[in-house]
Scaffold this active site. Structure first.
Site, PDB file in Angstrom:
ATOM      1  N   GLY A 258       0.805  -1.221   0.000  1.00 49.90           N
ATOM      2  CA  GLY A 258       0.000   0.000   0.000  1.00 49.90           C
ATOM      3  C   GLY A 258       0.832   1.262   0.000  1.00 49.90           C
ATOM      4  O   GLY A 258       0.563   2.206  -0.740  1.00 49.90           O
ATOM      5  N   ALA A 259       1.860   1.294   0.848  1.00 47.70           N
ATOM      6  CA  ALA A 259       2.669   2.499   0.975  1.00 47.70           C
ATOM      7  C   ALA A 259       3.885   2.192   1.833  1.00 47.70           C
ATOM      8  O   ALA A 259       3.983   1.101   2.412  1.00 47.70           O
ATOM      9  CB  ALA A 259       1.861   3.618   1.628  1.00 47.70           C
ATOM     10  N   MET A 260       4.804   3.165   1.903  1.00 44.68           N
ATOM     11  CA  MET A 260       6.030   2.935   2.659  1.00 44.68           C
ATOM     12  C   MET A 260       6.441   4.209   3.400  1.00 44.68           C
ATOM     13  O   MET A 260       6.504   5.284   2.815  1.00 44.68           O
ATOM     14  CB  MET A 260       7.130   2.482   1.679  1.00 44.68           C
ATOM     15  CG  MET A 260       8.457   2.219   2.326  1.00 44.68           C
ATOM     16  SD  MET A 260       8.339   0.890   3.565  1.00 44.68           S
ATOM     17  CE  MET A 260       9.559   1.450   4.735  1.00 44.68           C
ATOM     18  N   GLU A 261       6.783   4.022   4.678  1.00 49.89           N
ATOM     19  CA  GLU A 261       6.957   5.150   5.599  1.00 49.89           C
ATOM     20  C   GLU A 261       8.360   5.743   5.623  1.00 49.89           C
ATOM     21  O   GLU A 261       8.772   6.307   6.650  1.00 49.89           O
ATOM     22  CB  GLU A 261       6.589   4.679   7.009  1.00 49.89           C
ATOM     23  CG  GLU A 261       7.564   3.663   7.649  1.00 49.89           C
ATOM     24  CD  GLU A 261       7.153   2.197   7.499  1.00 49.89           C
ATOM     25  OE1 GLU A 261       6.400   1.888   6.560  1.00 49.89           O
ATOM     26  OE2 GLU A 261       7.602   1.366   8.319  1.00 49.89           O
ATOM     27  N   HIS A 294      -1.637   5.978   8.629  1.00 50.78           N
ATOM     28  CA  HIS A 294      -0.757   4.873   9.045  1.00 50.78           C
ATOM     29  C   HIS A 294       0.711   5.228   8.784  1.00 50.78           C
ATOM     30  O   HIS A 294       1.561   5.114   9.675  1.00 50.78           O
ATOM     31  CB  HIS A 294      -1.160   3.610   8.281  1.00 50.78           C
ATOM     32  CG  HIS A 294      -0.353   2.404   8.617  1.00 50.78           C
ATOM     33  ND1 HIS A 294      -0.769   1.452   9.520  1.00 50.78           N
ATOM     34  CD2 HIS A 294       0.857   1.982   8.176  1.00 50.78           C
ATOM     35  CE1 HIS A 294       0.133   0.507   9.619  1.00 50.78           C
ATOM     36  NE2 HIS A 294       1.149   0.801   8.807  1.00 50.78           N
ATOM     37  N   GLU A 295       0.993   5.669   7.566  1.00 51.06           N
ATOM     38  CA  GLU A 295       2.403   5.965   7.238  1.00 51.06           C
ATOM     39  C   GLU A 295       2.900   7.155   8.051  1.00 51.06           C
ATOM     40  O   GLU A 295       4.036   7.176   8.508  1.00 51.06           O
ATOM     41  CB  GLU A 295       2.587   6.230   5.734  1.00 51.06           C
ATOM     42  CG  GLU A 295       2.078   5.119   4.826  1.00 51.06           C
ATOM     43  CD  GLU A 295       2.530   3.724   5.203  1.00 51.06           C
ATOM     44  OE1 GLU A 295       3.655   3.560   5.706  1.00 51.06           O
ATOM     45  OE2 GLU A 295       1.732   2.773   5.008  1.00 51.06           O
ATOM     46  N   HIS A 298       3.800   6.119  11.527  1.00 50.08           N
ATOM     47  CA  HIS A 298       5.065   5.381  11.596  1.00 50.08           C
ATOM     48  C   HIS A 298       6.244   6.301  11.937  1.00 50.08           C
ATOM     49  O   HIS A 298       7.280   5.815  12.381  1.00 50.08           O
ATOM     50  CB  HIS A 298       5.370   4.702  10.257  1.00 50.08           C
ATOM     51  CG  HIS A 298       4.895   3.284  10.151  1.00 50.08           C
ATOM     52  ND1 HIS A 298       5.076   2.345  11.143  1.00 50.08           N
ATOM     53  CD2 HIS A 298       4.268   2.615   9.136  1.00 50.08           C
ATOM     54  CE1 HIS A 298       4.578   1.177  10.747  1.00 50.08           C
ATOM     55  NE2 HIS A 298       4.079   1.314   9.538  1.00 50.08           N
ATOM     56  N   GLU A 317       4.243  -2.470  13.330  1.00 50.76           N
ATOM     57  CA  GLU A 317       3.055  -2.586  12.479  1.00 50.76           C
ATOM     58  C   GLU A 317       1.771  -2.753  13.294  1.00 50.76           C
ATOM     59  O   GLU A 317       0.769  -2.105  13.011  1.00 50.76           O
ATOM     60  CB  GLU A 317       3.226  -3.727  11.465  1.00 50.76           C
ATOM     61  CG  GLU A 317       4.346  -3.509  10.456  1.00 50.76           C
ATOM     62  CD  GLU A 317       4.223  -2.215   9.656  1.00 50.76           C
ATOM     63  OE1 GLU A 317       3.159  -1.559   9.701  1.00 50.76           O
ATOM     64  OE2 GLU A 317       5.217  -1.832   8.996  1.00 50.76           O
TER      65      GLU A 317
HETATM   66  N1  HT7 Z   1       6.060  -0.791   6.366  1.00 50.98           N
HETATM   67  C1  HT7 Z   1       5.598  -0.940   5.021  1.00 50.98           C
HETATM   68  C2  HT7 Z   1       5.929  -2.300   4.524  1.00 50.98           C
HETATM   69  C3  HT7 Z   1       6.132  -2.395   3.058  1.00 50.98           C
HETATM   70  C4  HT7 Z   1       6.667  -3.494   2.408  1.00 50.98           C
HETATM   71  C5  HT7 Z   1       7.123  -4.689   2.882  1.00 50.98           C
HETATM   72  C6  HT7 Z   1       7.616  -5.633   1.974  1.00 50.98           C
HETATM   73  C7  HT7 Z   1       7.607  -5.345   0.608  1.00 50.98           C
HETATM   74  C8  HT7 Z   1       7.151  -4.142   0.149  1.00 50.98           C
HETATM   75  C9  HT7 Z   1       6.682  -3.219   1.059  1.00 50.98           C
HETATM   76  N2  HT7 Z   1       6.164  -1.999   0.869  1.00 50.98           N
HETATM   77  C10 HT7 Z   1       5.848  -1.479   2.099  1.00 50.98           C
HETATM   78  C11 HT7 Z   1       4.153  -0.688   4.863  1.00 50.98           C
HETATM   79  C12 HT7 Z   1       3.449  -0.312   6.088  1.00 50.98           C
HETATM   80  O1  HT7 Z   1       3.052  -1.160   6.856  1.00 50.98           O
HETATM   81  O2  HT7 Z   1       3.317   0.836   6.364  1.00 50.98           O
HETATM   82 ZN    ZN Z   2       2.920  -0.082   8.567  1.00 50.52          ZN
END
Ligand code: HT7
Ligand code: ZN
Length: 858
Positions: A258-261, A294-295, A298, A317
């Site tokens: 979904g997204a990355m923090e 959520h992000e 984090h 998480e």
């Molecule tokens: N913490 C992020 C985890 C995530 C991720 C893990 C494995 C591969 C691709 C990924 N993209 C994002 C997401 C979150 O929990 O906020």
């Molecule tokens: Zn997360």
């Protein structure tokens, strides 16, 4: 592939106080020069060998303290450098092709831009580095590349310098906060920004920017608004303030999750950024709000305090999911959010916990960590912390989180650290509660009310089922909010929180002349299953009168579940079936007519238990029988309550579009009405849905109508699907919906439709959203996926084998639906298992898919 075990953790022998990265960017060839300052870690066992992880990297050059480095060797993909002194500078040059990176881990190309994804172990695909979350370093970065191709250059922290060099330009970024490599990010491309500002409680002015492709800008306002509300809420509710002068979010269309923090530079799947009335449903709007929050959350629960190792993933998480759930509850309807959270838990996590992939929220071992970004770690992890909050109350819980943030700021911490802070800060005794971190499986609570004369005993029993590697379990503390309803008054005398921490427990109540009616696990205080000894009439009473909205929902679900499970098991004769349907029909009619209930809640109360949930209630499920009974009940209700459903639809259709709760509720009950009518009065439903489709001024109404039409044969089906495609051609997120609606439909030929769609020119295995839109939707469509021929299972196995070499992480996620074989009737069970075995025999499976397939067969 090797098994990595939690008990084997040791601190890394070297510290990396500073990391300098120089990226010479190109879509097809990027060169990275990494300069690491390393020094011995006094807190670890000394070792002259510095292990730098790599994944598929080619080493162009290696220098130690400016000299050619002689003492190095490769160990698989890792680079081992032998160092004599206590502190050194290591310079490493690597080069790779981002456009060939179809795994979308490390640095990859997406629509002409360059973008990174480093969690969990993607940084090692960029340069050799101790790619583990307990090695924190301060990053400085320089990137350069063609200005026309990459006009925008972003990374973590602050931009400190920029310049031009002919057709090229460059930028330098510095992040003052030490961080693990998984939080590193870089983005370069043609992007435009929606800009705003936020002033923190401490007076820091933060420049906010949401970066998207030109043309998408007008769909970013909801994301920006959600971001500002998240920042404010985290100050007010958790006392957390943002700590940089800028906060950037970039939307990309090729993304595994979904997204990355990443610190100061979140990277998002476009699905969780872009939303407007014409292209996004109410659910999509809620999804954007939840993931943005959520992000952002984090930044404290994950970035300021990170994880010591990946076994501690739930530390960041689970806690962050709880934080985003509490935020969404505060922004909207608490009860409806809670029901939504529980629906996800029951639909995804409970099946995981009762299947071959069950694991504790803090796993003990893994081969590929990407396989442990699970509903158990995320959603059950959140429920476990929510239980602490229920036991402590919000004020004491806040004392616990304050202590945790204060004590561990800047550290790579463990779940145990969190538990200790809760014990001390919130004043809880969590000794036995630690079992929730160690034991997998969903506990079952059996509850019965025993009444004689004027004494009442609530008898509770607890059992925790065996799971892989854990045959015997201990009873855990289960906080259950309960109330006893007096039949004489129709009221209860107050709630109480019972901590059920033994295998058996009895609780006495006085003063009931007749046996009271038990309302248990109100608000879903514990992630358990409840088996209560209660009459259908009492469930109907609670469904109509319980003052706890969740308990009301639960009573309705229980009433229907019991009936459908018995019917699917051929345990009901015609008379019993008829009387159960009457009771359910009456309960639904009450809900439709209850003016004290708002439409958002009404929409929840009208949803039938899902087929997955129903299948979970039996040892060996027959998906065809469950489907037949569920659809049969729906059809009966649709026909029986036709007038009520059409009247509800017509009333709700008069509510104009807005994002307020009343309007969202109106749209929700309209879809519910169409769903029942489609089953019970298809001609009526077809006409109503077609009218709703043509008159829709928003995606919720349009997609809802399309979904109903997609399941009913007729010219309206063809016309609506064609119109939808033509209207939104080129809009990837909406075309994803077009694929999903068909893959999920109740149409008898759904399998054939999916096969045809896989050959559609818009279908590609390279884009995870598109793959999920077709195949995850298909795997969630019981009548198609569980076709008696086994064709559905074969199609998913074919997909896994095709996708594995392209994107193993996404491929491995499709193994889960095939892992249900032990819980199916013998015919389907054998067919499903056969497909798992076929995958297991394939040459060169990725570590991701290999692990999931062997666990599923094991
Ligand atoms: N913490 C992020 C985890 C995530 C991720 C893990 C494995 C591969 C691709 C990924 N993209 C994002 C997401 C979150 O929990 O906020
Ligand atoms: Zn997360």
């Amino acid at each position: 592939p090797a098994i990595i075990r939690r008990e084997d953790y040791t601190p890394f022998a070297w510290l990396v106080p500073e990391t300098h990265l120089d990226f010479e960017l190109g879509l097809e060839s990027t060169r990275v020069t990494a300069t690491l300052k390393v020094e011995r870690n006094p807190a670890a066992e000394a070792s002259p060998v510095l292990r730098l992880n790599g994944d598929g990297l080619k080493l162009e050059s290696l220098h130690c303290d400016g000299e050619d480095c002689a003492g190095w060797a490769m160990d698989g993909d890792d680079l081992l450098v032998t160092l004599e002194g206590d502190a050194h500078t290591i310079t490493i040059v690597t080069r790779f092709d981002p456009s060939a990176n179809s795994q979308l881990m490390g640095l990859f190309a997406s629509n002409g831009m360059l973008c990174t994804q480093c969690e969990a172990e993607g940084f090692r695909r960029i340069t050799f580095f101790p790619d583990r979350p307990d090695v924190l370093s301060t990053y400085t970065l320089r990137m350069s590349g063609p200005k026309a191709q990459f006009p925008v250059l972003l990374s973590n922290g602050n931009e400190v310098a920029t310049g031009e060099d002919g057709d090229n330009h460059w930028a330098e970024w510095h992040d003052p906060w030490p961080k693990p490599s998984y939080l590193f990010a870089l983005v370069a491309g043609q992007l435009v920004a929606n800009r705003d500002t936020f002033t923190t409680m401490g007076g820091r002015r933060v420049d906010l920017a949401i970066w998207v492709r030109e043309g998408d800008l007008e769909r970013t306002d909801h994301a920006m608004d959600s971001l500002k509300r998240s920042m404010k809420w985290d100050e007010e509710v958790f006392g957390r303030e943002y700590d940089l002068d800028i906060y950037n979010i970039v939307a990309v269309s090729d993304f595994n999750m979904g997204a990355m923090e990443n610190k100061g530079l979140n990277v998002f799947n476009t699905k969780y950024v872009l939303a407007d009335a014409d292209t996004a449903t109410d659910g999509d709007f809620d999804g954007v709000e939840g993931v943005i929050a959520h992000e952002y959350f984090h930044n404290w629960s994950g970035n300021r305090i990170t994880c010591r190792d990946w076994f501690q993933l739930s530390l960041k998480e689970g806690f962050t999911v709880l934080r985003d759930q509490l935020f969404s509850q505060d922004m909207g309807s608490e009860a409806v959010c809670r029901i939504g959270d529980v629906r996800v838990l029951r639909g995804v996590q409970f099946p995981e916990d009762s299947g071959p992939l069950a694991h504790p929220i803090r796993p003990d071992s893994y081969r590929e960590i990407s396989n442990f970004y699970t509903s158990t770690v995320y959603n059950k992890g959140a429920e476990v912390i929510r239980m602490m909050r229920s036991m402590a109350g919000p004020e004491r819980f806040r004392k616990g989180t304050d202590l945790y943030f204060e004590r561990h700021d800047g550290e790579a911490a463990t779940c145990e650290d969190f538990i200790r802070a809760m014990e001390e800060g919130a004043g809880l005794d969590l000794e036995q509660f630690r079992l929730w971190y160690r034991q997998a499986g969903t506990p079952k609570i059996e509850a019965s009310v025993l009444h004689s004369d004027k004494t009442t005993l609530l008898a509770l029993k607890q059992s925790v089922p065996p799971t892989p590697g854990q045959p015997d379990k201990k009873p855990m503390p289960v906080p259950l909010r309960i109330a006893m309803f007096d039949r004489a008054t129709g009221q209860h005398r107050g709630e109480q929180l019972v901590i059920m921490d033994e295998a058996q427990k009895g609780i006495n109540f006085d003063g009931f002349a007749e046996p009271p009616i038990l309302s248990i696990n109100r608000g879903f205080t514990a992630p358990v299953t409840i088996e209560r000894d209660i009459a259908d009439a009492d469930l109907a009473f609670l469904a109509a009168h319980d003052d706890d909205p969740f308990a009301r929902y639960e009573a309705m679900q229980d009433l229907v579940t019991r009936h459908l499970v018995a019917a699917a098991d051929n345990r009901l004769d015609d008379a019993a079936k008829a009387s159960a349907r009457e009771a359910i029909g009456q309960a639904l009619a009450n809900i439709i007519g209850d003016e004290a209930v708002d439409d958002l809640m009404r929409g929840e109360l009208l949803v039938l238990p899902s087929q997955t949930y129903l299948a979970e209630q039996v040892l060996l499920a027959d998906p065809a029988a469950i489907h037949r009974e569920r659809e049969g009940l729906k059809a009966w209700l649709g026909a029986e309550l036709e007038d009520l459903f059409t009247a509800m639809h017509s009333r709700a259709s008069k509510v104009p579009y807005s994002l307020d709760a009343a309007a969202k509720g109106a749209r929700k009950v309209k879809v519910q009405a169409l769903v029942y009518l489609a089953a019970g009065a298809p001609d009526v439903a077809r006409a109503m849905a077609w009218e709703q489709y043509r008159g829709a001024d928003n995606m919720t109404d349009r997609q809802g109508a399309l979904m109903v039409l997609a399941g009913i044969d007729g010219i309206e089906r063809t016309n609506a699907l064609l119109d939808f495609y033509n209207r939104y051609e080129g809009n990837d997120l909406v075309i994803d919906k077009w694929f999903s609606v068909q893959a999920q439909s109740l149409h008898p030929n759904a399998i054939e439709h999916v096969k045809a769609l896989a050959d559609h020119p818009d279908f590609t295995l390279k884009n995870p959203n598109r793959v999920r839109s077709l195949y995850m939707a298909f795997a969630a469509n019981p009548h198609a996926f569980h076709a008696a021929s086994g064709e559905g299972y074969r199609m998913i196995a074919d997909l896994i084998l095709q996708l594995d070499p392209i994107n193993p992480q996404t491929a491995a996620r499709f193994v889960t639906p095939l892992g249900r074989w032990r819980r199916l009737e013998p015919g389907r069970s054998a067919l499903m298992r056969e497909q798992l075995e076929r995958i297991a025999k394939a040459d060169k499976l990725s570590r991701d898919t290999y692990e999931q397939v062997t666990r599923s067969l094991g």
